[in-house]
Scaffold this motif. Sequence first.
Motif, PDB file in Angstrom:
ATOM      1  N   GLU A  38       0.846  -1.188   0.000  1.00  0.00           N
ATOM      2  CA  GLU A  38       0.000   0.000   0.000  1.00  0.00           C
ATOM      3  C   GLU A  38       0.881   1.238   0.000  1.00  0.00           C
ATOM      4  O   GLU A  38       1.836   1.326   0.768  1.00  0.00           O
ATOM      5  N   LEU A  39       0.558   2.193  -0.883  1.00  0.00           N
ATOM      6  CA  LEU A  39       1.284   3.456  -0.941  1.00  0.00           C
ATOM      7  C   LEU A  39       0.274   4.584  -0.968  1.00  0.00           C
ATOM      8  O   LEU A  39      -0.645   4.589  -1.807  1.00  0.00           O
ATOM      9  N   TYR A  40       0.443   5.511  -0.047  1.00  0.00           N
ATOM     10  CA  TYR A  40      -0.449   6.648   0.102  1.00  0.00           C
ATOM     11  C   TYR A  40       0.316   7.939  -0.178  1.00  0.00           C
ATOM     12  O   TYR A  40       1.534   7.998   0.029  1.00  0.00           O
ATOM     13  N   ARG A  41      -0.399   8.954  -0.610  1.00  0.00           N
ATOM     14  CA  ARG A  41       0.206  10.255  -0.899  1.00  0.00           C
ATOM     15  C   ARG A  41       0.989  10.748   0.318  1.00  0.00           C
ATOM     16  O   ARG A  41       2.093  11.264   0.197  1.00  0.00           O
ATOM     17  N   ASP A  42       0.417  10.560   1.502  1.00  0.00           N
ATOM     18  CA  ASP A  42       1.047  10.982   2.747  1.00  0.00           C
ATOM     19  C   ASP A  42       0.333  10.302   3.914  1.00  0.00           C
ATOM     20  O   ASP A  42      -0.607   9.527   3.709  1.00  0.00           O
ATOM     21  N   ARG A  43       0.771  10.583   5.113  1.00  0.00           N
ATOM     22  CA  ARG A  43       0.181   9.951   6.304  1.00  0.00           C
ATOM     23  C   ARG A  43      -1.303  10.305   6.446  1.00  0.00           C
ATOM     24  O   ARG A  43      -2.113   9.484   6.869  1.00  0.00           O
ATOM     25  N   ASP A  44      -1.677  11.546   6.083  1.00  0.00           N
ATOM     26  CA  ASP A  44      -3.079  11.949   6.148  1.00  0.00           C
ATOM     27  C   ASP A  44      -3.953  11.104   5.222  1.00  0.00           C
ATOM     28  O   ASP A  44      -5.068  10.734   5.579  1.00  0.00           O
ATOM     29  N   ALA A  45      -3.446  10.788   4.029  1.00  0.00           N
ATOM     30  CA  ALA A  45      -4.205   9.942   3.095  1.00  0.00           C
ATOM     31  C   ALA A  45      -4.400   8.546   3.677  1.00  0.00           C
ATOM     32  O   ALA A  45      -5.463   7.942   3.518  1.00  0.00           O
ATOM     33  N   PHE A  46      -3.378   8.032   4.373  1.00  0.00           N
ATOM     34  CA  PHE A  46      -3.506   6.740   5.038  1.00  0.00           C
ATOM     35  C   PHE A  46      -4.575   6.803   6.128  1.00  0.00           C
ATOM     36  O   PHE A  46      -5.415   5.906   6.242  1.00  0.00           O
ATOM     37  N   GLU A  47      -4.551   7.852   6.930  1.00  0.00           N
ATOM     38  CA  GLU A  47      -5.548   8.001   8.000  1.00  0.00           C
ATOM     39  C   GLU A  47      -6.954   8.107   7.415  1.00  0.00           C
ATOM     40  O   GLU A  47      -7.903   7.540   7.970  1.00  0.00           O
ATOM     41  N   THR A  48      -7.102   8.807   6.289  1.00  0.00           N
ATOM     42  CA  THR A  48      -8.390   8.888   5.603  1.00  0.00           C
ATOM     43  C   THR A  48      -8.829   7.498   5.155  1.00  0.00           C
ATOM     44  O   THR A  48      -9.988   7.111   5.326  1.00  0.00           O
ATOM     45  N   HIS A  49      -7.907   6.729   4.591  1.00  0.00           N
ATOM     46  CA  HIS A  49      -8.187   5.354   4.159  1.00  0.00           C
ATOM     47  C   HIS A  49      -8.705   4.519   5.337  1.00  0.00           C
ATOM     48  O   HIS A  49      -9.692   3.791   5.205  1.00  0.00           O
ATOM     49  N   GLU A  50      -8.068   4.632   6.465  1.00  0.00           N
ATOM     50  CA  GLU A  50      -8.430   3.826   7.639  1.00  0.00           C
ATOM     51  C   GLU A  50      -9.847   4.106   8.133  1.00  0.00           C
ATOM     52  O   GLU A  50     -10.456   3.247   8.757  1.00  0.00           O
ATOM     53  N   GLN A  51     -10.384   5.284   7.847  1.00  0.00           N
ATOM     54  CA  GLN A  51     -11.715   5.667   8.326  1.00  0.00           C
ATOM     55  C   GLN A  51     -12.835   5.392   7.329  1.00  0.00           C
ATOM     56  O   GLN A  51     -14.014   5.558   7.654  1.00  0.00           O
ATOM     57  N   GLN A  52     -12.497   4.955   6.123  1.00  0.00           N
ATOM     58  CA  GLN A  52     -13.508   4.713   5.091  1.00  0.00           C
ATOM     59  C   GLN A  52     -14.385   3.509   5.455  1.00  0.00           C
ATOM     60  O   GLN A  52     -13.889   2.527   6.026  1.00  0.00           O
ATOM     61  N   PRO A  53     -15.673   3.534   5.094  1.00  0.00           N
ATOM     62  CA  PRO A  53     -16.561   2.402   5.396  1.00  0.00           C
ATOM     63  C   PRO A  53     -16.066   1.076   4.816  1.00  0.00           C
ATOM     64  O   PRO A  53     -16.153   0.038   5.485  1.00  0.00           O
ATOM     65  N   HIS A  54     -15.534   1.084   3.600  1.00  0.00           N
ATOM     66  CA  HIS A  54     -15.049  -0.162   2.997  1.00  0.00           C
ATOM     67  C   HIS A  54     -13.821  -0.699   3.735  1.00  0.00           C
ATOM     68  O   HIS A  54     -13.654  -1.907   3.864  1.00  0.00           O
ATOM     69  N   THR A  55     -12.978   0.187   4.247  1.00  0.00           N
ATOM     70  CA  THR A  55     -11.832  -0.250   5.039  1.00  0.00           C
ATOM     71  C   THR A  55     -12.283  -0.780   6.392  1.00  0.00           C
ATOM     72  O   THR A  55     -11.786  -1.804   6.872  1.00  0.00           O
ATOM     73  N   ARG A  56     -13.231  -0.101   7.020  1.00  0.00           N
ATOM     74  CA  ARG A  56     -13.753  -0.558   8.314  1.00  0.00           C
ATOM     75  C   ARG A  56     -14.377  -1.950   8.162  1.00  0.00           C
ATOM     76  O   ARG A  56     -14.204  -2.811   9.029  1.00  0.00           O
TER      77      ARG A  56
END
Length: 106
Positions: free
Chosen positions: A57-75
């Motif tokens: 997994e590669l994210y634009r930055d740490r904030d993008a990763f944190e956004t990913h972690e909160q998404q309904p599909h990730t949850r």
Amino acid sequence: MLGFGLVVRFTIKAGRMAEFDALVERTLTGIRAHEPGTLIYASHAVDGSPDVRVFYELYRDRDAFETHEQQPHTREFLDQRSEFVESFEVTFLEAVDVKSTAWGAQ
């Protein structure tokens, strides 16, 4: 910063690989539709280890990763993975150098 990344190695319970892969497919549908900051989210089979999947997994930055972690599909993925996963190991990565057309670096 050259992105924020991680590698996750999953060992899947016997007979549950198809269900795990279906869960990953549903998760990736959400990632593609709703996560512009997720640059790469790849699930890999491991040659000679049919019970293993490795994610890169590669994210634009740490904030993008944190956004990913909160998404309904990730949850949903996080809530359901224990049904299919025997064990997993996460390694967080910080790029030191890169060759990637995604970053414009050669």
